[in-house]
Scaffold this motif. Sequence first.
Motif, PDB file in Angstrom:
ATOM      1  N   ALA A   1       0.664  -1.046   0.017  1.00  0.00           N
ATOM      2  CA  ALA A   1       0.177  -0.127   0.087  1.00  0.00           C
ATOM      3  C   ALA A   1       0.839   1.276   0.030  1.00  0.00           C
ATOM      4  CB  ALA A   1      -0.844  -0.128   1.219  1.00  0.00           C
ATOM      5  N   ALA A   2       0.448   2.222  -1.095  1.00  0.00           N
ATOM      6  CA  ALA A   2       1.459   3.566  -0.816  1.00  0.00           C
ATOM      7  C   ALA A   2       1.169   4.170   0.197  1.00  0.00           C
ATOM      8  CB  ALA A   2       0.957   4.320  -2.224  1.00  0.00           C
ATOM      9  N   ILE A   3       2.288   4.785   0.604  1.00  0.00           N
ATOM     10  CA  ILE A   3       2.482   5.692   1.794  1.00  0.00           C
ATOM     11  C   ILE A   3       2.115   7.095   1.532  1.00  0.00           C
ATOM     12  CG2 ILE A   3       3.698   6.603   3.847  1.00  0.00           C
ATOM     13  CD1 ILE A   3       5.501   3.944   3.680  1.00  0.00           C
ATOM     14  N   PRO A   4       0.834   7.608   1.793  1.00  0.00           N
ATOM     15  CA  PRO A   4       0.754   9.191   1.321  1.00  0.00           C
ATOM     16  C   PRO A   4       1.851  10.058   1.705  1.00  0.00           C
ATOM     17  CG  PRO A   4      -1.164   8.305   2.581  1.00  0.00           C
ATOM     18  CD  PRO A   4      -0.031   7.416   2.696  1.00  0.00           C
ATOM     19  N   VAL A   5       2.419  10.800   0.846  1.00  0.00           N
ATOM     20  CA  VAL A   5       3.297  11.621   0.927  1.00  0.00           C
ATOM     21  C   VAL A   5       3.366  12.819  -0.071  1.00  0.00           C
ATOM     22  CG1 VAL A   5       5.134  10.244   1.963  1.00  0.00           C
ATOM     23  CG2 VAL A   5       5.037  10.472  -0.434  1.00  0.00           C
ATOM     24  N   ALA A   6       4.105  13.825   0.244  1.00  0.00           N
ATOM     25  CA  ALA A   6       4.047  15.088  -0.462  1.00  0.00           C
ATOM     26  C   ALA A   6       5.243  14.865  -1.414  1.00  0.00           C
ATOM     27  CB  ALA A   6       4.566  16.469   0.258  1.00  0.00           C
ATOM     28  N   PHE A   7       5.119  15.891  -2.581  1.00  0.00           N
ATOM     29  CA  PHE A   7       6.137  15.669  -3.663  1.00  0.00           C
ATOM     30  C   PHE A   7       7.007  16.640  -3.822  1.00  0.00           C
ATOM     31  CE2 PHE A   7       7.462  16.977  -7.873  1.00  0.00           C
ATOM     32  CZ  PHE A   7       7.654  15.777  -8.765  1.00  0.00           C
ATOM     33  N   VAL A   8       8.317  16.613  -3.894  1.00  0.00           N
ATOM     34  CA  VAL A   8       9.363  17.601  -3.998  1.00  0.00           C
ATOM     35  C   VAL A   8      10.445  17.159  -5.133  1.00  0.00           C
ATOM     36  CG1 VAL A   8      10.947  16.967  -2.110  1.00  0.00           C
ATOM     37  CG2 VAL A   8      11.203  19.274  -3.130  1.00  0.00           C
ATOM     38  N   ALA A   9      10.619  17.930  -6.248  1.00  0.00           N
ATOM     39  CA  ALA A   9      11.444  17.852  -7.133  1.00  0.00           C
ATOM     40  C   ALA A   9      13.064  18.120  -6.491  1.00  0.00           C
ATOM     41  CB  ALA A   9      11.636  18.636  -8.244  1.00  0.00           C
ATOM     42  N   LEU A  10      13.879  17.301  -6.786  1.00  0.00           N
ATOM     43  CA  LEU A  10      15.446  17.452  -6.180  1.00  0.00           C
ATOM     44  C   LEU A  10      16.445  18.016  -7.212  1.00  0.00           C
ATOM     45  CD1 LEU A  10      15.663  13.788  -4.687  1.00  0.00           C
ATOM     46  CD2 LEU A  10      15.435  15.998  -3.562  1.00  0.00           C
ATOM     47  N   SER A  11      15.855  19.129  -7.680  1.00  0.00           N
ATOM     48  CA  SER A  11      16.803  19.954  -8.552  1.00  0.00           C
ATOM     49  C   SER A  11      17.201  21.265  -8.027  1.00  0.00           C
ATOM     50  CB  SER A  11      15.847  20.272  -9.962  1.00  0.00           C
ATOM     51  OG  SER A  11      14.873  21.231  -9.558  1.00  0.00           O
ATOM     52  N   GLY A  12      18.208  21.964  -8.687  1.00  0.00           N
ATOM     53  CA  GLY A  12      18.786  23.284  -8.524  1.00  0.00           C
ATOM     54  C   GLY A  12      20.124  23.076  -7.423  1.00  0.00           C
TER      55      GLY A  12
ATOM     56  N   ALA B   1      19.171   7.194 -11.937  1.00  0.00           N
ATOM     57  CA  ALA B   1      19.387   8.686 -11.775  1.00  0.00           C
ATOM     58  C   ALA B   1      18.362   9.281 -10.849  1.00  0.00           C
ATOM     59  CB  ALA B   1      19.351   9.164 -13.273  1.00  0.00           C
ATOM     60  N   THR B   2      19.006  10.169 -10.185  1.00  0.00           N
ATOM     61  CA  THR B   2      18.214  10.883  -8.949  1.00  0.00           C
ATOM     62  C   THR B   2      17.088  11.821  -9.870  1.00  0.00           C
ATOM     63  OG1 THR B   2      20.062  11.000  -7.844  1.00  0.00           O
ATOM     64  CG2 THR B   2      18.188  12.166  -7.128  1.00  0.00           C
ATOM     65  N   SER B   3      15.614  11.509  -9.319  1.00  0.00           N
ATOM     66  CA  SER B   3      14.681  12.247 -10.147  1.00  0.00           C
ATOM     67  C   SER B   3      14.003  13.292  -9.179  1.00  0.00           C
ATOM     68  CB  SER B   3      13.641  11.460 -10.648  1.00  0.00           C
ATOM     69  OG  SER B   3      12.433  12.012 -11.058  1.00  0.00           O
ATOM     70  N   ARG B   4      13.661  12.424  -8.041  1.00  0.00           N
ATOM     71  CA  ARG B   4      12.539  13.544  -7.086  1.00  0.00           C
ATOM     72  C   ARG B   4      12.501  12.900  -5.612  1.00  0.00           C
ATOM     73  NH1 ARG B   4       9.605  10.966 -10.593  1.00  0.00           N
ATOM     74  NH2 ARG B   4       7.598  10.113 -10.091  1.00  0.00           N
ATOM     75  N   GLY B   5      11.963  13.835  -4.735  1.00  0.00           N
ATOM     76  CA  GLY B   5      11.623  13.283  -3.259  1.00  0.00           C
ATOM     77  C   GLY B   5      10.387  13.010  -3.273  1.00  0.00           C
ATOM     78  N   THR B   6      10.050  12.568  -1.974  1.00  0.00           N
ATOM     79  CA  THR B   6       8.513  12.249  -1.807  1.00  0.00           C
ATOM     80  C   THR B   6       7.978  12.794  -0.687  1.00  0.00           C
ATOM     81  OG1 THR B   6       9.489  10.135  -0.423  1.00  0.00           O
ATOM     82  CG2 THR B   6       8.794   9.846  -3.045  1.00  0.00           C
ATOM     83  N   ALA B   7       8.702  13.767  -0.038  1.00  0.00           N
ATOM     84  CA  ALA B   7       8.317  14.797   1.002  1.00  0.00           C
ATOM     85  C   ALA B   7       8.812  16.054   0.734  1.00  0.00           C
ATOM     86  CB  ALA B   7       8.862  14.065   2.219  1.00  0.00           C
ATOM     87  N   SER B   8       8.222  16.929   1.834  1.00  0.00           N
ATOM     88  CA  SER B   8       8.503  18.457   1.578  1.00  0.00           C
ATOM     89  C   SER B   8       9.996  18.839   1.996  1.00  0.00           C
ATOM     90  CB  SER B   8       7.459  19.309   2.085  1.00  0.00           C
ATOM     91  OG  SER B   8       7.717  19.135   3.619  1.00  0.00           O
TER      92      SER B   8
END
Length: 246
Positions: A8-19, A209-216
Amino acid sequence: MRKRRLLAAIPVAFVALSGTSIAYADPTPPPTPNIVGGVPASEVYSFMASLQSSSGRHSCGGSLVAASWVVTASHCGTPYQVRIGTTQYNSGGEVRRVASRQVIGGDVALLRLASPASSAPVPIATSAPVGSSTRLIGWGQTCPVRGCGPAPVGLRQLDTRIISDGYCSGIRASTELCIEGGGGRGACYGDSGGPAVIGGPGAWRLVGATSRGTASQCAVSPAIYGDVTAYRSRILQIIGGGAVQA
């Protein structure tokens, strides 16, 4: 294709890991809560690339997979140049101009260099099974909130593992990897595009290849990586005979 167990997916926020670069933490919890990241690189990774502006400012990571080709995240855009094969993003190794960029799929892209690099490339693994021990490498921000501090000049690393997709909300199951993180351990801003590798010294193989995070903020939950092994055939077709075989 990797074998996966659906959770079951854990509800989390989205954050891109760029910059800014992703920080990699020590396998043990950090000594203070504001330290995200990592231990100094234990070796010079010949394939490690820093994507840079014309002034040499680091923006993202990448992996040399053939003399004229670097794998990175597509959201990193097209940098002016890359510095390859050094533990200091602002010195050492070799610098090559970037000629063009080709998006492979999802958040995975190839950079074609204007002239071949002499550093040894990393082979692309044939698969990335859940449970595999994985090393993340990058010049990542070492505090967990965007803009809280500069990226380190020295390359850092973190040993972690691939976990089931159910732990990463919003993941594309067939073309992305869920990499364990949390408890003050994990990737952060600016390591986007940087490698997740398996194996060991002298025998590293690229899986992600690093894409994005799953929290703020960083290092509180798993991160999502583009599954380079899912695009292996297409990448090898593009880069041709210059690839190193796993």
